[in-house]
Design an enzyme around this catalytic site. Structure first.
Site: not given
Ligand SMILES: Cc1cc2nc3c(=O)[nH]c(=O)nc-3n(C[C@H](O)[C@H](O)[C@H](O)COP(=O)(O)OP(=O)(O)OC[C@H]3O[C@@H](n4cnc5c(N)ncnc54)[C@H](O)[C@@H]3O)c2cc1C
Length: 163
Positions: A42, A40, A124, A44, A129
């Site tokens: 920067s 991305q 995903h 900075r 999104r």
């Molecule tokens: C409508 C909407 C509202 C949201 N609101 C908020 C909010 O208010 N506050 C906030 O903080 N976030 C918010 N988010 C972000 C959301 O909580 C997720 O961080 C983000 O959508 C990424 O999703 P994900 O973890 O499934 O995807 P990725 O990070 O891409 O991960 C893909 C998949 O890999 C697996 N995975 C990844 N990492 C791990 C791990 N460490 N342990 C176990 N399994 C893992 C899971 O199955 C996950 O679904 C929002 C998202 C959306 C779409």
């Protein structure tokens, strides 16, 4: 066949990279998707007072305000970002470094980000999104990319519906 059987791990072998131009609020959301690689612009190191940036800040106008109906909201947004631009340039004049002056930059600042994800993660990403629950600017970008992917790689993305 793989999509129908749900064996999506096979889709992890191929990645697609996309260059997005959007605001920093949107990129805060994008980088929450962890199964990806990012590069991305920067704040900075980029000094927006320099010629190569046109000696100005660039902002992304929110897509959700109607020019007529939301006139007062838009005017307030414009007033604020112009004040921020003036203050940013003044901070640099006073000797602040770009990484210090960035403290006052808003979510609306334009940025560029390169996002690489494998096919499974893009699927995903789109399911999360393009949903109506997603932020309107995040959704706008996600739908644009999904539509382009459907043209280029329909077999892998046509089943994902923009809700
Ligand atoms: C409508 C909407 C509202 C949201 N609101 C908020 C909010 O208010 N506050 C906030 O903080 N976030 C918010 N988010 C972000 C959301 O909580 C997720 O961080 C983000 O959508 C990424 O999703 P994900 O973890 O499934 O995807 P990725 O990070 O891409 O991960 C893909 C998949 O890999 C697996 N995975 C990844 N990492 C791990 C791990 N460490 N342990 C176990 N399994 C893992 C899971 O199955 C996950 O679904 C929002 C998202 C959306 C779409």
């Amino acid at each position: 066949m793989i999509l129908k059987s749900g064996h999506e791990s096979v889709l992890e072998h191929e990645k697609i990279s996309v260059r997005m131009i959007c605001d920093r609020g949107v990129t805060h959301e994008i980088v929450r998707n962890r199964m990806a690689s990012y590069s991305q612009e920067s704040t900075r190191y980029c000094n927006y007072s320099k010629d190569k940036f046109g000696s100005e800040l660039t902002f992304i106008e929110p897509c959700f305000w109607n020019e007529e109906k939301d006139k007062l909201k838009r005017e307030l947004w414009i007033t604020q970002i112009l004040e921020i631009e003036t203050a940013y340039m003044k901070l640099l004049e006073l000797g602040a470094s770009p990484q210090e002056a960035r403290a006052i930059l808003p979510n609306s600042l334009k940025t560029e980000i390169i996002v690489s994800m494998n096919i499974r993660e893009w699927r995903h990403f789109f399911k999360l999104r393009t949903s109506e629950k997603s932020h309107p600017q995040m959704r706008e970008i996600a739908i644009m990319i999904l539509n382009e992917f459907k043209i280029r790689y329909g077999i892998l993305f046509n089943d994902i519906v923009n809700k």
